[in-house]
Every structure is written in structure tokens, then in C-alpha cells.
Design a protein around this motif. Sequence first.
Motif, mmCIF file in Angstrom:
data_model
loop_
_atom_site.group_PDB
_atom_site.id
_atom_site.type_symbol
_atom_site.label_atom_id
_atom_site.label_comp_id
_atom_site.label_asym_id
_atom_site.label_seq_id
_atom_site.Cartn_x
_atom_site.Cartn_y
_atom_site.Cartn_z
ATOM 1 N N ARG A 156 -2.566 -6.834 -12.102
ATOM 2 C CA ARG A 156 -2.475 -5.383 -12.231
ATOM 3 C C ARG A 156 -3.667 -4.700 -11.558
ATOM 4 O O ARG A 156 -4.695 -5.331 -11.293
ATOM 5 C CB ARG A 156 -2.404 -4.958 -13.700
ATOM 6 C CG ARG A 156 -3.664 -5.234 -14.501
ATOM 7 C CD ARG A 156 -3.468 -4.825 -15.950
ATOM 8 N NE ARG A 156 -4.719 -4.871 -16.704
ATOM 9 C CZ ARG A 156 -4.825 -4.554 -17.994
ATOM 10 N NH1 ARG A 156 -3.751 -4.176 -18.665
ATOM 11 N NH2 ARG A 156 -5.994 -4.606 -18.603
ATOM 12 N N SER A 157 -3.493 -3.414 -11.299
ATOM 13 C CA SER A 157 -4.542 -2.581 -10.716
ATOM 14 C C SER A 157 -4.856 -1.436 -11.661
ATOM 15 O O SER A 157 -4.084 -1.134 -12.579
ATOM 16 C CB SER A 157 -4.092 -2.023 -9.360
ATOM 17 O OG SER A 157 -3.793 -3.059 -8.450
ATOM 18 N N LEU A 205 -1.458 -4.035 -7.004
ATOM 19 C CA LEU A 205 -0.996 -3.293 -5.831
ATOM 20 C C LEU A 205 -1.743 -3.753 -4.585
ATOM 21 O O LEU A 205 -2.976 -3.834 -4.575
ATOM 22 C CB LEU A 205 -1.220 -1.791 -6.026
ATOM 23 C CG LEU A 205 -0.661 -1.137 -7.297
ATOM 24 C CD1 LEU A 205 -0.826 0.374 -7.209
ATOM 25 C CD2 LEU A 205 0.784 -1.512 -7.533
ATOM 26 N N ARG A 206 -1.010 -3.999 -3.528
ATOM 27 C CA ARG A 206 -1.627 -4.325 -2.252
ATOM 28 C C ARG A 206 -2.085 -3.034 -1.565
ATOM 29 O O ARG A 206 -1.678 -1.940 -1.917
ATOM 30 C CB ARG A 206 -0.655 -5.099 -1.369
ATOM 31 C CG ARG A 206 -0.287 -6.471 -1.937
ATOM 32 C CD ARG A 206 0.602 -7.240 -0.981
ATOM 33 N NE ARG A 206 0.904 -8.576 -1.485
ATOM 34 C CZ ARG A 206 1.635 -9.471 -0.826
ATOM 35 N NH1 ARG A 206 2.141 -9.153 0.362
ATOM 36 N NH2 ARG A 206 1.866 -10.657 -1.358
ATOM 37 N N LYS A 207 -2.925 -3.201 -0.552
ATOM 38 C CA LYS A 207 -3.540 -2.045 0.115
ATOM 39 C C LYS A 207 -2.528 -1.017 0.613
ATOM 40 O O LYS A 207 -2.707 0.192 0.403
ATOM 41 C CB LYS A 207 -4.428 -2.516 1.266
ATOM 42 C CG LYS A 207 -5.704 -3.232 0.834
ATOM 43 C CD LYS A 207 -6.622 -2.283 0.057
ATOM 44 C CE LYS A 207 -7.927 -2.997 -0.319
ATOM 45 N NZ LYS A 207 -8.826 -2.108 -1.107
ATOM 46 N N VAL A 214 -1.565 -0.427 -13.770
ATOM 47 C CA VAL A 214 -0.276 -0.425 -13.081
ATOM 48 C C VAL A 214 -0.064 -1.763 -12.373
ATOM 49 O O VAL A 214 -1.015 -2.507 -12.085
ATOM 50 C CB VAL A 214 -0.187 0.726 -12.053
ATOM 51 C CG1 VAL A 214 -0.285 2.079 -12.754
ATOM 52 C CG2 VAL A 214 -1.288 0.600 -10.996
ATOM 53 N N ASN A 215 1.203 -2.052 -12.079
ATOM 54 C CA ASN A 215 1.537 -3.246 -11.304
ATOM 55 C C ASN A 215 2.796 -2.991 -10.494
ATOM 56 O O ASN A 215 3.570 -2.076 -10.788
ATOM 57 C CB ASN A 215 1.709 -4.466 -12.219
ATOM 58 C CG ASN A 215 2.977 -4.400 -13.048
ATOM 59 O OD1 ASN A 215 4.093 -4.590 -12.547
ATOM 60 N ND2 ASN A 215 2.833 -4.095 -14.343
ATOM 61 N N TYR A 216 2.984 -3.813 -9.479
ATOM 62 C CA TYR A 216 4.213 -3.771 -8.695
ATOM 63 C C TYR A 216 4.847 -5.152 -8.766
ATOM 64 O O TYR A 216 4.310 -6.135 -8.249
ATOM 65 C CB TYR A 216 3.920 -3.402 -7.241
ATOM 66 C CG TYR A 216 5.155 -3.423 -6.350
ATOM 67 C CD1 TYR A 216 6.147 -2.455 -6.503
ATOM 68 C CD2 TYR A 216 5.321 -4.408 -5.385
ATOM 69 C CE1 TYR A 216 7.279 -2.465 -5.702
ATOM 70 C CE2 TYR A 216 6.449 -4.430 -4.576
ATOM 71 C CZ TYR A 216 7.428 -3.455 -4.748
ATOM 72 O OH TYR A 216 8.554 -3.460 -3.957
ATOM 73 N N VAL A 256 -7.548 3.730 -6.474
ATOM 74 C CA VAL A 256 -6.970 2.509 -7.036
ATOM 75 C C VAL A 256 -8.019 1.404 -6.932
ATOM 76 O O VAL A 256 -8.604 1.192 -5.864
ATOM 77 C CB VAL A 256 -5.686 2.090 -6.298
ATOM 78 C CG1 VAL A 256 -5.127 0.795 -6.900
ATOM 79 C CG2 VAL A 256 -4.637 3.192 -6.362
ATOM 80 N N TYR A 257 -8.244 0.699 -8.039
ATOM 81 C CA TYR A 257 -9.236 -0.370 -8.082
ATOM 82 C C TYR A 257 -8.567 -1.674 -8.490
ATOM 83 O O TYR A 257 -7.566 -1.680 -9.210
ATOM 84 C CB TYR A 257 -10.345 -0.032 -9.087
ATOM 85 C CG TYR A 257 -11.068 1.255 -8.801
ATOM 86 C CD1 TYR A 257 -12.095 1.307 -7.867
ATOM 87 C CD2 TYR A 257 -10.719 2.436 -9.466
ATOM 88 C CE1 TYR A 257 -12.768 2.491 -7.601
ATOM 89 C CE2 TYR A 257 -11.375 3.624 -9.207
ATOM 90 C CZ TYR A 257 -12.400 3.652 -8.274
ATOM 91 O OH TYR A 257 -13.058 4.839 -8.017
ATOM 92 N N GLU A 258 -9.144 -2.768 -8.051
ATOM 93 C CA GLU A 258 -8.664 -4.082 -8.460
ATOM 94 C C GLU A 258 -9.037 -4.310 -9.926
ATOM 95 O O GLU A 258 -10.177 -4.129 -10.320
ATOM 96 C CB GLU A 258 -9.278 -5.171 -7.576
ATOM 97 C CG GLU A 258 -8.882 -5.084 -6.112
ATOM 98 C CD GLU A 258 -7.389 -5.235 -5.891
ATOM 99 O OE1 GLU A 258 -6.747 -5.940 -6.703
ATOM 100 O OE2 GLU A 258 -6.864 -4.653 -4.923
#
Length: 288
Positions: A209-210, A262-264, A255-257, A202-204
Motif C-alpha cells: 500500500r501507499s 501505487l507505481r509512479k 491506498v492500494n491498486y 503519494v509516499y511509499e
Amino acid sequence: MVMAMGSLGNVVGIQCTVAATLKQGTSRPCLFRSSFALDPVQPLCIISKRFSSSGSSLMVRASSGTAVEDGSLQGSDSIPTPTVIIDQDADPDATVVEITFGDRLGALLDTMNALKNLGLNVVKANVYLDSSGKHTRFAITKASTGRKVDDPELLEAIRLTIINNLLEYHPESSARLAMGSTFGVMEPAEQVDVDIATHVHVYEDSPDRSLLVVEAADRPGLLVDLVKIITDVNIAVESGEYDTVGLLAKAKFHVNYKGKALRKPLQQVIENSLRYYLRRPTTEDSSF
């Protein structure tokens, strides 16, 4: 530019059979909006109208009509590795599909008609050659809405339809595709080590979004399973790209939450979930 589709006698028709109980979830805006009817351990089934449905496996016809340009099967060293790319980012109004297969004779009209049988319109199509081979590029929309495809089951059906149609014309290429063991006349000569082939990161991408990148051994139904695992942990899939390259599948999902990157901790959850699923051993139902 709209390309007209010709009428062909034996067009490969694809029927996607989906059987399971729909899982209810909280709705949220994202690219993939459908409920999933596929069990993640049950591969997507496609059946060609040309074959008998009573058999448990598909046998692709390899006759002189499906030979390569010179009329005979070439040696394995000269067989290119087919690549199928499904891109949801390239065009805001359509799903873009690109097929690369050396400089071999293609099946443009057959492929377009097979996609039409899935309830799709090919609104643009072009073919070009470069140093990497022959590229066939389609812009596809759903016939019912005129919009891009947002159902992962239908996206997977598009992928399998194209691969099945390609193997009709080039059966020798089945040895270079993971799908060769399902649709082809020759199983792949190489076997992928799932532990080595599986990569999830997963990348910033932005504050909102990630970017989730997955690489794994390919098989039917993989795209549907990946999206289901992601959405099961309440992560929304906005858009993405899904590449089939020989024995491997490579997916990139934005993707997003809850509208944020997404946080770590959540990154670790989705990475571990996908690695576990993609690397776990499979057991045949008949063994029970």
C-alpha cells in the motif's frame, strides 16, 4: 467503558440529503464500500431540525445560551482554532473522533445525542486537558452493525454534525472555520488561496500500500469528493485520517491498486486528478 447518553430537549438533528444516480463500479475490499450518490461538485447538504427547511442557508442561533464561559463573546485573538479529527487507524473496531477547542465549555451530551441521531453508538468517550487545549475523544460504531463507520458519506455527516453542534455553543468560532460561511454567524476573516493551500503527495508505505496525503481548503462534502475521485481511478482506500483544522482540511489515506502499492505512473495520475479538482474554479448554478 460505555458512557450513557442523556436526554436533551433541543438536540441538533442532522438530515443528509443525497440525490443523484448511483454509479456502478467493480467491487473490491476496502474501507469505503458504499456507492457514491453525491455529485463531486455538489456539496453535502445538512439541515438542522431547529431551523426552517425553506431557507437556502442555515442561521445559527447566537443567544446568551450559546455564549462562552464568561457569558460574552471574546475577542478574536482569544478564540482558539477548532480541530476535528476522524481517525480510522487508531482503533480496529471503531471510528475514533477527536475534537480540540482550546479550554472552552463543551457540548458533550448534545454532540453524543446528535451522533446517535445518525444511527451511531458512542462506545467510549473521554475528555482531557493539555497544553494545546481541551480534547474530547469518541469511539464510534454503527448501531446497525456494531462496527466502525465505512461509508464516506456518513463520515462526512459526522464531521459536519460535530462542527454544526460546536457552532451552536460557540458561534464566535465560526470566524476561524471554513464552515463558518455555511453554518456560522460570522464568515471567516481570511480567505484561502486554493493554489497555495492545495498539496497532494503519494509516499511509499509498504509493498502492499501507499500513503496519499492531501491538504486543501475545507468545505462541506470534501471528504466524499476526495474518496470518489480516488476510487474512480480504481484505487482502493483501506483506511485513513481526516483532519479539519480551521480553514483547512488535511487527509491521509492508505491506498492500494489491486493489493499493491501505487507505481509512479499511477501516483502521478491521482496527484494530478486531485490537484485539478481541488484547484479548479467553481461556478454558481444560478449563473447559467
